[in-house]
Design an enzyme around this catalytic site. Structure first.
Site, short mmCIF file in Angstrom:
data_model
loop_
_atom_site.label_atom_id
_atom_site.label_comp_id
_atom_site.label_asym_id
_atom_site.label_seq_id
_atom_site.Cartn_x
_atom_site.Cartn_y
_atom_site.Cartn_z
N ASP A 146 -44.83 3.75 -12.13
CA ASP A 146 -45.24 3.96 -14.45
C ASP A 146 -46.78 4.69 -13.95
O ASP A 146 -46.86 4.58 -15.54
CB ASP A 146 -45.17 2.19 -14.10
CG ASP A 146 -45.96 1.70 -13.56
OD1 ASP A 146 -46.00 1.44 -12.55
OD2 ASP A 146 -46.83 1.34 -13.98
N GLY A 186 -48.73 -2.87 -22.16
CA GLY A 186 -49.01 -3.59 -22.60
C GLY A 186 -50.10 -4.31 -23.53
O GLY A 186 -50.37 -5.22 -24.03
N LYS A 220 -55.97 2.35 -25.68
CA LYS A 220 -55.56 1.76 -24.81
C LYS A 220 -56.56 0.47 -24.66
O LYS A 220 -58.03 0.51 -25.11
CB LYS A 220 -55.87 2.55 -23.56
CG LYS A 220 -55.74 1.48 -22.15
CD LYS A 220 -55.92 2.63 -21.69
CE LYS A 220 -55.52 1.94 -19.63
NZ LYS A 220 -55.72 2.77 -18.72
P1 AMP Z 1 -51.61 -0.76 -15.20
O1 AMP Z 1 -51.64 -1.06 -13.07
O2 AMP Z 1 -53.08 -0.63 -15.88
O3 AMP Z 1 -50.98 0.32 -15.17
O4 AMP Z 1 -50.80 -1.54 -16.01
C1 AMP Z 1 -49.39 -2.82 -15.67
C2 AMP Z 1 -48.73 -2.80 -16.78
O5 AMP Z 1 -49.93 -4.34 -17.05
C3 AMP Z 1 -48.67 -1.95 -17.97
O6 AMP Z 1 -47.80 -2.45 -18.25
C4 AMP Z 1 -49.88 -2.54 -18.74
O7 AMP Z 1 -49.81 -1.87 -19.57
C5 AMP Z 1 -50.02 -3.65 -18.18
N1 AMP Z 1 -50.90 -4.62 -18.98
C6 AMP Z 1 -52.69 -4.24 -17.86
N2 AMP Z 1 -53.61 -5.22 -18.50
C7 AMP Z 1 -52.68 -5.32 -19.38
C8 AMP Z 1 -53.46 -6.29 -20.73
N3 AMP Z 1 -54.80 -7.12 -20.50
N4 AMP Z 1 -52.62 -6.62 -21.76
C9 AMP Z 1 -51.37 -7.03 -21.35
N5 AMP Z 1 -50.38 -5.93 -20.81
C10 AMP Z 1 -51.40 -5.37 -19.87
MG MG Z 2 -50.26 2.32 -15.63
#
Ligand code: AMP
Ligand code: MG
Length: 472
Positions: A244, A88, A109
């Protein structure tokens, strides 16, 4: 552009359903914070000017040979299945094959929105970017399989979080970004053709000796069992072990709300979003088994006989706790100087940990101090250590390598959470010196460094960080 990244992109050659092709979104005023020249050299990336590095690692220019894309995946988040996640806020630029023959992903990132952003802004703020940079590089220096950090750049833009925060982009390097959740998305969609392609790709990239899904499952179980035992031996808490965030390669990935223990308490939870303590220090050994059960489930459609496969995968997953126990015993035995552990050493180690818990002993400093006779000073009641040490000294008395083993397995330096928070506060105020100092000291965690004694100290009561916010 004069920078040469010798791209050799394989993920982009997979079918279009595995990702979305798109470029990073440019930022207003990029400013380079750090470029990891040792890692760049390993990846055969040539030197160039800071101006060019700033353009490339902010996403403002796409390097020649890149095939930028956002990867698709699913995942269980805190036990709840989310059928579609994906990058994302990350973009894979492509891969290089390094001087060591290893293929590595280069991923930005915080590089802007993608089709998988859901309600997110696609951005990252400076704090989590620097946290991931420091902690992932420290983990590498500690000998832990991990993604690494190639660069960090300020974006010159402010983004909305709990408050307005300065934005940044991290360039992450990984031996791949294939996650348990990557298998889960195709299994959930019952897309067996894609699942088979992912299996073939994963095996070719990481486990060329594994020809069957059960062999792949076992190889991943083995690596993850070793990984989690190693985390525990260093007092590391990942904080968000969603499927994930769990790699097929066995590398640690996604340093969001991670932290290291100061004083030893097996129930420690740092993450502010982990309200039920699912991902606390000691729970990690259980959760990784649960995650491997999800991988097994996702691999089932590739097996010819479903009933037989369920029985076999169940056996493999059920055998994992014992594997973790063995890895744990080997790691912790080495920490107290024992080269060849015996089953009864588990009780000796467990007794030490119980006494540490009861005496507010610092996890890292207590084990390190076993090598210089000062460990008792870490205990509120030093005699609690003395009565344990009698049995311990008898156990290692005849081993001339014991002290050396203790020094080689117990770091003097870890990225302590309060130091990270102080480093982030300084960087937000424009002072990157603490960030660079932490990186330099943590690149040699097993060496005594007399001018960095302040980085060994646990937090003063006023410095304690109670919760670490998720790295978004
Ligand atoms: P994470 O908990 O960082 O592993 O993220 C979980 C999911 O949320 C993943 O698909 C990330 O790409 C998405 N994600 C986290 N932060 C953001 C953001 N600021 N904008 C878009 N997607 C995000
Ligand atoms: Mg992640």
């Amino acid at each position: 552009m004069t920078l040469n990244i010798p791209f050799d992109n394989s993920y982009a050659a997979l079918p279009a359903g595995f990702y979305s092709r798109l470029d990073p979104t440019a930022v207003a005023a990029p400013d380079l914070i750090s470029f990891n020249r040792d890692l760049a050299a390993l990846m055969l990336i040539t030197e160039t000017s800071d101006a060019e590095l700033t353009m490339l690692f902010s996403g403002n220019a796409v390097p020649e040979g890149a095939a930028p894309l956002a990867q698709l995946y699913a995942g269980h988040q805190f036990g709840q299945f989310n059928p579609q996640l994906g990058d994302g806020r990350a973009i894979l630029l492509g891969e290089t094959v390094g001087r060591d023959g290893v293929r590595r992903d280069i991923q930005l990132k915080g590089s802007g929105p993608t089709p998988y952003s859901r309600n997110g802004d696609g951005r990252a703020w400076l704090g989590p970017v620097l946290r991931e940079y420091v902690v992932s590089e420290a983990m590498h220096a500690l000998g832990v399989p991990t993604t690494r950090a190639l660069a960090a750049v300020r974006t010159g833009e402010m983004i909305q979080r709990e408050a307005m925060r300065p934005g940044a982009v991290l360039t992450r390097v990984a031996s791949s970004h294939i996650r348990v959740g990557t298998f889960q998305i195709f299994a959930a969609r019952r897309d067996v053709i894609a699942l088979r392609q992912l299996f073939d790709y994963t095996v070719a990239r990481h486990y060329p000796d594994c020809t069957t899904p059960d062999a792949l499952l076992q190889a991943v179980i083995d690596r993850q069992a070793a990984l989690v035992a190693q985390w525990m031996s260093l007092g590391f808490i990942h904080g968000v072990m969603n499927t994930d965030n769990c790699t097929l390669s066995g590398e640690t990935i996604d340093y969001g709300p991670c932290a290291f223990l100061d004083f030893y308490d097996p129930e420690t939870v740092f993450s502010s979003i982990d309200r039920h303590g699912r991902y606390g220090y000691a729970s990690q050994a259980d959760i990784i088994v649960w995650n491997m059960a999800q991988l097994a489930t996702a691999l089932l459609p590739l097996m010819p006989d479903a009933d037989a496969a369920v029985a076999q995968f169940t056996d493999q997953v059920h055998a994992m706790p014992e594997l973790i126990r063995q890895e744990w015993l080997a790691r912790f035995a080495a920490k107290i100087g024992i080269g060849t552990p015996k089953p009864e050493d588990a009780a000796l180690i467990g007794d030490l940990l119980t006494r540490m818990h009861g005496n507010q002993a610092d996890f890292t400093n207590t084990f390190r101090a076993l090598s210089d006779g000062t460990a008792r000073d870490q205990f509120t009641d030093p005699t609690a250590f003395d009565s344990w040490a009698e049995g311990w000294q008898a156990r290692i008395a005849s081993d001339p390598d014991a002290i050396q083993r203790i020094r080689q397995t117990n770091p003097a330096f870890i990225p302590r959470n309060h130091r990270i928070e102080q480093m982030i506060a300084a960087a937000v105020a424009g002072d990157d010196a603490p960030f660079h100092r932490l990186n330099a000291v943590l690149s040699r965690p097993f060496d005594d460094q007399p001018d960095a004694e302040d980085l060994r100290r646990p937090p003063a009561p006023s410095e304690v960080v109670a919760a670490t916010f998720c790295g978004t």
